[in-house]
Design an enzyme around this catalytic site. Structure first.
Site, PDB file in Angstrom:
ATOM      1  N   GLU A   1      10.551  -4.374   1.445  1.00 27.09           N
ATOM      2  CA  GLU A   1       9.924  -5.045   2.600  1.00 27.09           C
ATOM      3  C   GLU A   1      10.069  -6.564   2.485  1.00 27.09           C
ATOM      4  O   GLU A   1      10.370  -7.244   3.469  1.00 27.09           O
ATOM      5  CB  GLU A   1       8.437  -4.675   2.678  1.00 27.09           C
ATOM      6  CG  GLU A   1       8.200  -3.225   3.072  1.00 27.09           C
ATOM      7  CD  GLU A   1       6.731  -2.818   3.017  1.00 27.09           C
ATOM      8  OE1 GLU A   1       6.331  -2.003   3.841  1.00 27.09           O
ATOM      9  OE2 GLU A   1       5.988  -3.319   2.152  1.00 27.09           O
TER      10      GLU A   1
ATOM     11  N   GLY B   1       0.818  -1.213   0.000  1.00 28.43           N
ATOM     12  CA  GLY B   1       0.000   0.000   0.000  1.00 28.43           C
ATOM     13  C   GLY B   1       0.851   1.262   0.000  1.00 28.43           C
ATOM     14  O   GLY B   1       0.414   2.311  -0.466  1.00 28.43           O
ATOM     15  N   GLY B   2       2.067   1.143   0.506  1.00 27.46           N
ATOM     16  CA  GLY B   2       2.991   2.286   0.514  1.00 27.46           C
ATOM     17  C   GLY B   2       4.048   2.174  -0.572  1.00 27.46           C
ATOM     18  O   GLY B   2       5.059   2.892  -0.535  1.00 27.46           O
TER      19      GLY B   2
HETATM   20  C1  5RP Z   1       3.801  -0.468   2.591  1.00 27.20           C
HETATM   21  C2  5RP Z   1       3.039  -1.556   3.225  1.00 27.20           C
HETATM   22  C3  5RP Z   1       2.331  -1.239   4.500  1.00 27.20           C
HETATM   23  O1  5RP Z   1       2.890  -2.011   5.517  1.00 27.20           O
HETATM   24  C4  5RP Z   1       0.873  -1.523   4.334  1.00 27.20           C
HETATM   25  O2  5RP Z   1       0.379  -0.720   3.273  1.00 27.20           O
HETATM   26  C5  5RP Z   1       0.080  -1.211   5.615  1.00 27.20           C
HETATM   27  O3  5RP Z   1       0.146   0.160   5.883  1.00 27.20           O
HETATM   28  P1  5RP Z   1      -0.677   0.823   7.071  1.00 27.20           P
HETATM   29  O4  5RP Z   1      -0.098   0.292   8.348  1.00 27.20           O
HETATM   30  O5  5RP Z   1      -0.450   2.311   6.889  1.00 27.20           O
HETATM   31  O6  5RP Z   1      -2.125   0.453   6.913  1.00 27.20           O
HETATM   32  O7  5RP Z   1       2.957  -2.666   2.769  1.00 27.20           O
HETATM   33  O8  5RP Z   1       4.288  -0.849   1.330  1.00 27.20           O
END
Ligand code: 5RP
Length: 235
Positions: free
Chosen positions: A111, A104-105
């Protein structure tokens, strides 16, 4: 938790619970996102209070690096260590087998490298991230080299994913990853075989990494709020 948004409270509590599991001397993978940001903050606070000693962090993104510096967590790199004790990271979806969708990020490539190397990978999520089948609520992020965008999208469509290029917010044009690549978000309805799809997508020329994390998570900590009272449970 008076006045605080319940989702924020869940994220804080689960971040705190994960930070509590870190032991002195540990090499710690530092994930990305709003939930992990709390874990980074609480690890930093434990270091500053003298409760945690000799911690080294390995960030998974520009964001994690900046937060680690802000909260006083010493950093190292994968070139300088021969093991990693623990990684803490968020997720966008978690299925009953602890398989994940992340990205999501737009940080899922780094990661996956860091989280897979850790002896223990702790996932931190709020209760809204739990699903029966991956793909039910979240699009699957795929990082691709810019020159491969069109053929990669066509190949993902052949695998059943409806593709869209992730666009920037407060920036004209696409999101550019920390590696300088583009992110395709693909809608797959209820992914039946996450392990097979993970491999099939990564086999497409020009794809760097996709956000399916299969068999990587060891522990999933879930933040919940019931009757206004926050709690954390291990899945
Ligand atoms: C970033 C990720 C994040 O860990 C995932 O999007 C969750 O984010 P959040 O804790 O803000 O909901 O995979 O690439």
């Amino acid at each position: 938790m008076s006045g605080q948004d319940p989702v924020t409270v869940m994220k804080q509590e689960v971040g705190r619970a994960a930070a509590q599991r870190v032991k002195s001397g540990a090499i710690v993978g530092l994930g990305t996102g709003s939930t992990t940001a709390y874990a980074i903050q609480f690890i930093g606070e434990r270091i500053q209070s003298g409760e945690l000693k000799d911690i080294k962090g390995i960030p998974t993104s520009f964001q994690a690096r900046v937060l680690a510096k802000q909260y006083g967590i010493p950093l190292t790199t994968l070139d300088e260590v021969d093991h990693m004790d623990v990684a803490i990271d968020g997720a966008d979806e978690v299925d009953p087998n602890k398989n994940l969708i992340k990205g999501g990020g737009a940080a899922h490539t780094q990661e996956k490298i860091v989280d897979s190397l850790a002896a223990e990978f702790i996932v931190v999520v709020d209760g809204g991230k739990l699903v029966d089948k991956l793909g039910s609520t979240f699009l699957l992020p795929v990082e691709v080299l810019p020159m491969a965008m069109t053929p990669a999208m066509q190949a993902i469509e052949k695998l059943g994913g409806k593709c869209q290029l992730r666009m920037g917010v407060k920036k004209a044009g696409p999101v550019v990853s920390d590696q300088g690549n583009l992110i395709i978000d693909a809608k797959f309805d209820n992914i039946a075989d996450p392990a097979a799809l993970e491999k099939d997508i990564n086999n497409i020329p020009g794809v760097l990494e996709n956000g399916l994390f299969v068999g990587v998570a060891d522990v999933v900590l879930v933040g919940e709020v019931k009757d206004g009272v926050p709690s954390v449970r291990e899945m």
